[in-house]
Write a protein that holds these residues in place. Structure first.
Motif, PDB file in Angstrom:
ATOM      1  N   TYR A 111      15.526   4.237   0.099  1.00  0.00           N
ATOM      2  CA  TYR A 111      14.615   3.604  -0.867  1.00  0.00           C
ATOM      3  C   TYR A 111      13.360   3.087  -0.165  1.00  0.00           C
ATOM      4  O   TYR A 111      12.238   3.210  -0.679  1.00  0.00           O
ATOM      5  N   ILE A 112      13.554   2.481   0.999  1.00  0.00           N
ATOM      6  CA  ILE A 112      12.420   1.921   1.742  1.00  0.00           C
ATOM      7  C   ILE A 112      11.484   3.038   2.198  1.00  0.00           C
ATOM      8  O   ILE A 112      10.253   2.904   2.125  1.00  0.00           O
ATOM      9  N   VAL A 113      12.043   4.142   2.659  1.00  0.00           N
ATOM     10  CA  VAL A 113      11.208   5.280   3.066  1.00  0.00           C
ATOM     11  C   VAL A 113      10.399   5.791   1.877  1.00  0.00           C
ATOM     12  O   VAL A 113       9.201   6.062   1.990  1.00  0.00           O
ATOM     13  N   THR A 114      11.031   5.904   0.728  1.00  0.00           N
ATOM     14  CA  THR A 114      10.333   6.325  -0.490  1.00  0.00           C
ATOM     15  C   THR A 114       9.181   5.382  -0.807  1.00  0.00           C
ATOM     16  O   THR A 114       8.066   5.819  -1.138  1.00  0.00           O
ATOM     17  N   ALA A 115       9.437   4.075  -0.718  1.00  0.00           N
ATOM     18  CA  ALA A 115       8.418   3.074  -1.039  1.00  0.00           C
ATOM     19  C   ALA A 115       7.247   3.153  -0.072  1.00  0.00           C
ATOM     20  O   ALA A 115       6.082   3.031  -0.476  1.00  0.00           O
ATOM     21  N   VAL A 116       7.527   3.344   1.205  1.00  0.00           N
ATOM     22  CA  VAL A 116       6.456   3.429   2.201  1.00  0.00           C
ATOM     23  C   VAL A 116       5.593   4.664   1.954  1.00  0.00           C
ATOM     24  O   VAL A 116       4.354   4.598   1.986  1.00  0.00           O
ATOM     25  N   LEU A 117       6.226   5.799   1.692  1.00  0.00           N
ATOM     26  CA  LEU A 117       5.466   7.023   1.419  1.00  0.00           C
ATOM     27  C   LEU A 117       4.635   6.877   0.140  1.00  0.00           C
ATOM     28  O   LEU A 117       3.476   7.308   0.084  1.00  0.00           O
ATOM     29  N   GLY A 118       5.228   6.256  -0.888  1.00  0.00           N
ATOM     30  CA  GLY A 118       4.485   6.031  -2.128  1.00  0.00           C
ATOM     31  C   GLY A 118       3.328   5.074  -1.930  1.00  0.00           C
ATOM     32  O   GLY A 118       2.261   5.248  -2.525  1.00  0.00           O
ATOM     33  N   LEU A 119       3.528   4.067  -1.069  1.00  0.00           N
ATOM     34  CA  LEU A 119       2.460   3.120  -0.765  1.00  0.00           C
ATOM     35  C   LEU A 119       1.284   3.827  -0.092  1.00  0.00           C
ATOM     36  O   LEU A 119       0.122   3.605  -0.449  1.00  0.00           O
ATOM     37  N   ILE A 120       1.584   4.701   0.859  1.00  0.00           N
ATOM     38  CA  ILE A 120       0.524   5.458   1.546  1.00  0.00           C
ATOM     39  C   ILE A 120      -0.210   6.353   0.562  1.00  0.00           C
ATOM     40  O   ILE A 120      -1.448   6.426   0.548  1.00  0.00           O
ATOM     41  N   LEU A 121       0.538   7.032  -0.274  1.00  0.00           N
ATOM     42  CA  LEU A 121      -0.060   7.936  -1.262  1.00  0.00           C
ATOM     43  C   LEU A 121      -0.965   7.183  -2.227  1.00  0.00           C
ATOM     44  O   LEU A 121      -2.003   7.700  -2.663  1.00  0.00           O
ATOM     45  N   GLY A 122      -0.588   5.942  -2.546  1.00  0.00           N
ATOM     46  CA  GLY A 122      -1.371   5.162  -3.500  1.00  0.00           C
ATOM     47  C   GLY A 122      -2.601   4.522  -2.899  1.00  0.00           C
ATOM     48  O   GLY A 122      -3.707   4.665  -3.430  1.00  0.00           O
ATOM     49  N   VAL A 123      -2.449   3.791  -1.779  1.00  0.00           N
ATOM     50  CA  VAL A 123      -3.576   3.022  -1.235  1.00  0.00           C
ATOM     51  C   VAL A 123      -4.647   3.914  -0.629  1.00  0.00           C
ATOM     52  O   VAL A 123      -5.808   3.508  -0.516  1.00  0.00           O
ATOM     53  N   LEU A 261      -0.855   0.990  -7.496  1.00  0.00           N
ATOM     54  CA  LEU A 261       0.195   1.715  -6.788  1.00  0.00           C
ATOM     55  C   LEU A 261       0.568   1.007  -5.493  1.00  0.00           C
ATOM     56  O   LEU A 261       1.733   1.032  -5.071  1.00  0.00           O
ATOM     57  N   GLY A 262      -0.439   0.365  -4.879  1.00  0.00           N
ATOM     58  CA  GLY A 262      -0.149  -0.401  -3.671  1.00  0.00           C
ATOM     59  C   GLY A 262       0.750  -1.589  -3.963  1.00  0.00           C
ATOM     60  O   GLY A 262       1.703  -1.865  -3.225  1.00  0.00           O
ATOM     61  N   ALA A 263       0.472  -2.299  -5.057  1.00  0.00           N
ATOM     62  CA  ALA A 263       1.287  -3.463  -5.424  1.00  0.00           C
ATOM     63  C   ALA A 263       2.719  -3.058  -5.747  1.00  0.00           C
ATOM     64  O   ALA A 263       3.677  -3.697  -5.300  1.00  0.00           O
ATOM     65  N   SER A 264       2.882  -1.986  -6.510  1.00  0.00           N
ATOM     66  CA  SER A 264       4.235  -1.539  -6.846  1.00  0.00           C
ATOM     67  C   SER A 264       4.957  -1.007  -5.616  1.00  0.00           C
ATOM     68  O   SER A 264       6.185  -1.170  -5.482  1.00  0.00           O
ATOM     69  N   GLY A 265       4.195  -0.408  -4.681  1.00  0.00           N
ATOM     70  CA  GLY A 265       4.810   0.075  -3.452  1.00  0.00           C
ATOM     71  C   GLY A 265       5.300  -1.061  -2.571  1.00  0.00           C
ATOM     72  O   GLY A 265       6.406  -1.002  -2.016  1.00  0.00           O
ATOM     73  N   ILE A 266       4.494  -2.110  -2.433  1.00  0.00           N
ATOM     74  CA  ILE A 266       4.898  -3.270  -1.635  1.00  0.00           C
ATOM     75  C   ILE A 266       6.121  -3.940  -2.256  1.00  0.00           C
ATOM     76  O   ILE A 266       7.070  -4.318  -1.562  1.00  0.00           O
ATOM     77  N   ALA A 267       6.101  -4.097  -3.581  1.00  0.00           N
ATOM     78  CA  ALA A 267       7.250  -4.702  -4.263  1.00  0.00           C
ATOM     79  C   ALA A 267       8.496  -3.848  -4.078  1.00  0.00           C
ATOM     80  O   ALA A 267       9.611  -4.380  -3.916  1.00  0.00           O
ATOM     81  N   SER A 268       8.343  -2.535  -4.089  1.00  0.00           N
ATOM     82  CA  SER A 268       9.488  -1.647  -3.884  1.00  0.00           C
ATOM     83  C   SER A 268      10.104  -1.869  -2.506  1.00  0.00           C
ATOM     84  O   SER A 268      11.341  -1.869  -2.359  1.00  0.00           O
TER      85      SER A 268
END
Length: 362
Positions: A111-123, A261-268
């Motif tokens: 889950y954490i790996v998914t969140a980090v990748l999504g955070l990069i994709l968003g910010v 997307l950055g906010a949701s990624g950090i929260a994830s």
């Protein structure tokens, strides 16, 4: 898309006390009801299939509820837009068959790996640039495709539960005719009342008490990353964040995709150790909060996002109790409620799918 939407000094002055309205608060409440009664069941099924304990399941519900609520409140207030964040529905569906194949700590790491990748994709803005390159009628048509099944479900819900679901539809029609701002609330109230009078409400014995989240130390394995992280990233980005951003654009709330997307990624990332699989922008509940039923004044609909977040946090604090209570409501009644609540958003997206300019009523 990523231009800041924070109100400028020349923008109208905002005051939550003056902008608050009952209709926007009820829109936020209905959005949470729809989220809990539908998508939450997918999470519970994934937890059951994986053999998670009662404590782990309650912590999962706590994490996705409180995490979503905090992002909803902060982003809705900061951007003065009804920012709706929820958990990944297709992601939870994916976990029904995959979660049990790994240790829970490895799943948390995935889950954490998914969140980090999504955070990069968003910010980085890559996701927003891809979405901006797609013509608006196409994104509106995709959004209509997401919303249409929910509205179509009203008909079979009435067939399966004629008294409560039929009363709900009648309540909505009467509300639209006489008090359109509260049409969805009237529909919900009349439907629940008839369900109770006809004995359709199931008897439950809730155990009231605060839910205590359970922390799981993450571990990382390539198998879990390949089996959970990558598929979860793809279905969340394509099935949730893209329609969520499209919903905001269609409703004339230009989103700052990097920030949201950055906010949701950090929260994830922060809530993953407590069981949250993925937090993302929501499309279905956003259709409720951004509609004219939330408030006739476009600029005051951000209150619905704040109210939704507050109810998420409140419900999350009593996650175990809320899950038990919602199990008492007939599924068909919730399906009908979601369908009528999304009619306005569906109408707007279908209109925009056939017109290049945004001229549909908001």
């Amino acid at each position: 898309m990523s231009t800041s939407t924070r109100p400028s000094q020349n923008a109208p002055k905002y005051s939550l006390g003056k902008d608050w309205s009952l209709s926007a608060t009820l829109a936020g409440f209905v959005a949470v009801v729809v989220s809990y009664a539908g998508p939450l069941l997918v999470v519970l099924e994934a937890a059951r299939a994986a053999g998670l304990s009662t404590e782990q399941t309650a912590s999962w519900v706590w994490a996705i509820s409180v995490g979503s609520g905090i992002v909803c409140v902060l982003c809705s207030w900061w951007f003065r837009q009804p920012v709706m964040v929820a958990w990944s529905i297709p992601g939870a569906a994916l976990l029904i068959t995959s979660l049990g194949n790994f240790s829970f700590s490895d799943a948390i790491g995935a889950y954490i790996v998914t969140a980090v990748l999504g955070l990069i994709l968003g910010v980085t803005g890559w996701f927003g640039k891809i979405l901006d390159a797609i013509p608006k009628p196409i994104t509106a048509a995709v959004l209509a495709g997401v919303l249409l099944p929910f509205s179509i479900q009203v008909a079979p819900s009435v067939v399966e539960n004629p008294a409560p679901a039929g009363a709900l539809v009648i309540g909505y029609l009467l509300g639209k005719r006489f008090i359109p701002r509260y049409a969805v609330f009237v529909a919900m109230g009349l439907g629940v009342l008839v369900a109770w009078l006809t004995g359709a409400i199931n008897a439950v014995s809730p155990d009231f008490g605060l839910t205590v989240p359970e922390f799981t130390m993450p571990t990382f394995s390539w198998a879990a990353i390949a089996g959970i992280s990558i598929p979860l990233l793809i279905v969340t980005a394509a099935g949730q964040n893209a329609p969520g951003l499209a919903m905001m654009k269609t409703a004339d709330f230009p989103p700052n995709d990097r920030a949201l997307l950055g906010a949701s990624g950090i929260a994830s990332i922060l809530f993953a150790p407590f069981g949250s699989h993925a937090l993302n922008l929501a499309a279905v509940t956003a259709g409720i909060a951004t509609s004219p039923e939330a408030h006739p004044e476009h600029r005051r609909r951000y209150v619905a996002g704040i109210a939704c977040g507050a109810f998420y946090i409140l419900f999350g604090a009593f996650a175990s109790t809320i899950v038990t209570l919602f199990s008492a409501i007939p599924p068909g009644l919730i399906s009908a409620l979601a369908g009528v609540a999304l009619l306005g958003a569906l109408q707007g997206s279908m209109f925009d799918s056939m017109h290049q300019a945004t001229t549909s009523p908001r």
